[in-house]
Design an enzyme around this catalytic site. Structure first.
Site, PDB file in Angstrom:
ATOM      1  N   LYS A 149       0.820  -1.214   0.000  1.00  0.00           N
ATOM      2  CA  LYS A 149       0.000   0.000   0.000  1.00  0.00           C
ATOM      3  C   LYS A 149       0.858   1.270   0.000  1.00  0.00           C
ATOM      4  CE  LYS A 149      -4.012  -2.077   0.193  1.00  0.00           C
ATOM      5  NZ  LYS A 149      -4.957  -1.996   1.286  1.00  0.00           N
TER       6      LYS A 149
ATOM      7  N   HIS B 129      -2.411 -11.879  -7.975  1.00  0.00           N
ATOM      8  CA  HIS B 129      -2.313 -10.649  -8.765  1.00  0.00           C
ATOM      9  C   HIS B 129      -1.396 -10.827  -9.971  1.00  0.00           C
ATOM     10  CE1 HIS B 129      -3.683  -9.229  -4.794  1.00  0.00           C
ATOM     11  NE2 HIS B 129      -4.384  -8.384  -5.512  1.00  0.00           N
TER      12      HIS B 129
END
Length: 767
Positions: A115, A703
């Site tokens: 993040k 991902h």
């Protein structure tokens, strides 16, 4: 006084970039078409900002995937495993670093992703080796400046600052600190600056959001040395130094003494820092201040009255010519254009501002601050009326919700028994094998599934027809999971859109946009709900499909919920009351759902909280307060069930070391985390802390389009087995499988089940 922004959204008004990237990855369009889409988005952004009257427009704020990845390529920070790709195709190299690559004789994993500070945006983590060298490899920053210039727009190129770039990365071997590489990195930055100044660049924006962190002496000195060296080499360059997401804090003294033209302040997150600066003996009145007054991370209209008071305070000590009006941070974190929205309730829509409207607010504040501002006073009155209407609206308040919050007791945030007692009861109730396998929740959302939802939304499919299709999809997924041998099943979430949006649609206090998309990572975009009022639940939200799925199997099935902190973090949240109160309102609604799932036969319930770490304030002195109410909100949501009911939670792409005690204090029976990209590195925090509850370290990077081999999964599990009690280990992917396709999903999950079975056989042989 001038106006500027730090950056603008880059996915396109209607997610044109997402669609182009995914078409390119699928081989449906070529490189030329992809680059053309990017060029068109940049052109539209630049010309819009010029048309609206922004004085200084950013460039190099566009990216096909991520600005930190762009910086890696810019300075030639390319991990060794990608070197053979670099000789062939730049875009293939670029996307291989972001997503991994599996084809012919090439099989490379993606770089780690985490993040961006305390946002829901993910960046690619730079990898550094001892003796790392750098070079000016990608000329993207030069190309974008000249692209804009050809359109008649002179821009302010944006760079991730060299110190922030290094601090955001990771050392991939022991024996050095990444900041030691600054002496190798800075000459490349100087080379880049030289090329830009040769083209006539006047301003360069250096993003150094590391200045919002608790920096140590070495890190502060690295900042000081960097900008002194740049100033020595380029004394006429106007450096626009941007810090955002919090105050400068203990770094303020260093920042005020830097030889920069402009210092940017995030006055949304930290309004008091302006007083600190104006009163500081180190402040040089000739330094320009960029006042970040417009919230770059939320969608509410600015309060012009409050902002003008701040501008007035600044201008009492600083000439107007030395002030900039800006947003608090890049507008990357906000949707494009409120004008596209035709279905928002008109009363609520008048309270909102998306990126385009925020540009207008910046320019309006600039004009209202000028001595002769009579022509703009109507803007002030319009803004004042909208804010007053919002404050008095009956849509916002629910007295029953307020009373329930007031009546919360300490016992509402505690399970009946401690984990050891619960674990024994759950083992008896669930009868799971060693190394139980499960998935995180969602299965691939195929084009067909998405088309059903769209047709149903448009009235082209009746509720009965839609339900029949969803039921059939759930049934097929249950049979698939049973066939491959998963131990705890999921219903697949085929009826759901986004994990937060789905719940927001079923709760009071939320509204939704049609085009309010923001980038989460790469081509992944989310459309955050707009949380405008008190939150409550009228009826069950997930019981129908979860209980149906459970009726199809004798194996335990997980009820799937999104946790209160994540719903809070991933929504555009009301700013008229403390976030703690709003979070507790959501927690009570989720608690009601948990209790209902248990009543309908669900013995395992997962409450996802991937945003717990993300919500952590940047400055450590603010952590305790946040963690206290965030953890308590989770426990409120989870504590209404019997000991036999197993509560799971899930977190992904987070660093846990500093908050592991609070993670343990959440007291989930099982936690699943992302560990495959970091090769189990993120597991270290749980091991060192001796995490007491059960844990599923992810073994499949969802991902990336590549399928992990059986051997890779086994090696990851052996790493986990060597440091965790075997009775506590679960086997699962890193995250939900919504974005993957079925062939790769099936192959990966089959490998996961085989790996777990192989470990069980190994345990039997050892006995």
């Amino acid at each position: 006084m001038k106006s500027t922004i730090l950056g603008y959204p880059r996915i396109g008004n209607k997610r044109e970039l997402k669609k182009a990237c995914e078409a390119f990855w699928a081989g449906k369009i070529d490189e030329t078409a992809l680059l053309q889409t990017g060029a068109e988005i940049k052109k539209q952004n630049w010309l819009l900002q010029e048309e609206l009257g922004l004085d200084l427009i950013p460039s190099n704020d566009f990216s096909f995937y991520d600005q930190v990845l762009d910086t890696c390529l810019m300075v030639g920070c390319i991990p060794t495993r990608y070197k053979n790709i670099a000789e062939n195709n730049f875009l293939e190299l670029y996307f291989a670093m972001a997503r991994g690559l599996q084809k012919e004789d090439i099989d490379v994993t993606a770089m780690e992703m985490t993040k961006w500070f305390d946002t829901n945006y993910h960046y690619i983590v730079p990898e550094f080796e001892k003796g790392q060298t750098f070079e000016f490899f990608s000329k993207k920053i030069i190309n974008e400046y000249t692209e804009a210039l050809e359109l008649g727009v002179k821009t302010k190129p944006v760079l991730v600052g060299p110190v922030t770039f290094l601090l955001l990365g990771k050392e991939k071997e022991a024996g050095f600190h990444r900041l030691d590489l600054l002496s190798e990195l800075l000459p490349v930055y100087l080379e880049i600056i030289q090329e830009l100044t040769n083209l006539g660049v006047e301003y360069i924006q250096f993003d150094e959001p590391c200045l919002a962190l608790n920096l140590n002496y070495k890190e502060q000195q690295a900042i000081k040395s960097t900008y002194e060296q740049i100033n020595t080499k380029f004394p006429k360059l106007k450096i626009y130094l941007a810090n955002y997401f919090d105050c400068y804090g203990d770094n303020l003294e260093i920042a005020l003494q830097l030889p920069v033209d402009t210092l940017h302040l995030d006055l949304v997150r930290c309004p008091l820092q302006l007083d600190d600066i104006l009163e500081s003996k180190h402040f040089n009145p000739s330094t320009k201040l960029s006042l970040g007054l417009i919230n770059g991370r939320n969608v509410w209209k600015n309060n012009f009255e409050a902002s003008l008071k701040i501008i007035e305070k600044a201008s009492s000590k600083i000439p107007l010519d030395n002030l900039w009006i800006s947003a608090s941070c890049s507008l990357l974190h906000t949707p494009y254009d409120l004008d596209l929205e035709t279905n928002l309730p008109s009363e609520i829509k008048q309270w909102l501002a998306f990126a385009k409207q925020k540009l207008n607010e910046i320019i309006a504040l600039k004009n209202l601050s000028l001595p002769e501002n009579d022509a703009y006073l109507f803007l002030f009155e319009e803004n004042k009326l909208a804010n007053l209407t919002r404050k008095k609206s009956k849509l916002i308040h629910n007295q029953n919700v307020k009373e329930r919050i007031a009546n919360l007791e300490d016992s509402d945030s505690h399970r009946a028994s401690n984990f050891k007692v619960r674990q024994t009861k759950q083992k008896h109730a669930l009868n799971l094998p060693l190394y139980p396998t499960t998935t995180i929740g969602s299965f691939p959302q195929t084009k067909e599934v998405r088309s059903w939802r769209l047709k149903h939304k448009k009235g082209l499919l009746s509720q009965t027809e839609y339900d029949a299709l969803i039921a059939k999809e759930i049934e097929a997924s249950i049979h698939f999971q049973e066939d491959i041998g998963l131990d705890v099943l999921v219903h697949g979430e085929f009826e759901r859109n986004d994990m937060v949006e789905y719940f927001g649609e079923k709760l009071n206090g939320f509204v939704f946009s049609d085009f309010g998309w923001v980038q989460s990572y790469g081509s992944r975009c989310v459309k955050p709900p707009i949380l405008f009022g008190d939150v409550s639940r009228n009826k069950p939200m997930t019981v129908k499909w979860s209980s149906y799925a459970q009726s199809l199997t004798n194996k335990p099935l997980k009820g799937m919920l999104t946790g209160p902190v994540t719903i809070l973090q991933w929504s555009f949240v009301r700013d008229d009351q403390p976030r703690k109160i709003t979070c507790n309102q959501i927690a009570l609604a989720i608690r009601d759902e948990v209790v209902d799932l248990e009543k309908h036969g669900l013995k395992v319930i997962q409450i996802d909280e991937p945003a717990i770490r993300e919500g952590l304030p940047l400055r450590k002195e603010d952590w305790a307060n946040y963690l206290n109410w965030a953890v308590k909100a989770f426990r409120i949501s989870a504590s209404g069930v019997k000991d036999e009911t197993q509560i799971h939670t899930h977190m992904c792409y987070s660093e846990f070391n500093d908050i592991i005690a609070s993670i343990a204090d959440m007291d989930a029976d099982v936690i699943t985390i992302e560990t495959s990209r970091s090769e189990m590195e993120l597991l270290d925090a749980f091991v060192n802390f001796k995490y007491p509850n059960e844990i599923g370290p992810g073994v499949y990077d969802i991902h990336s389009p590549r399928v992990p081999t059986l051997d890779e999964i086994e090696q990851l599990l052996i790493k986990a087995k060597n440091v965790l009690p075997k009775e506590h280990i679960w086997v699962n992917p890193d995250c939900g499988l919504k974005t993957r396709n079925w062939p790769e999903t099936k192959k990966a999950l089959e490998n996961i089940v085989k790996a777990a079975n192989n470990l069980r056989k190994l345990e039997t042989e050892l006995v």
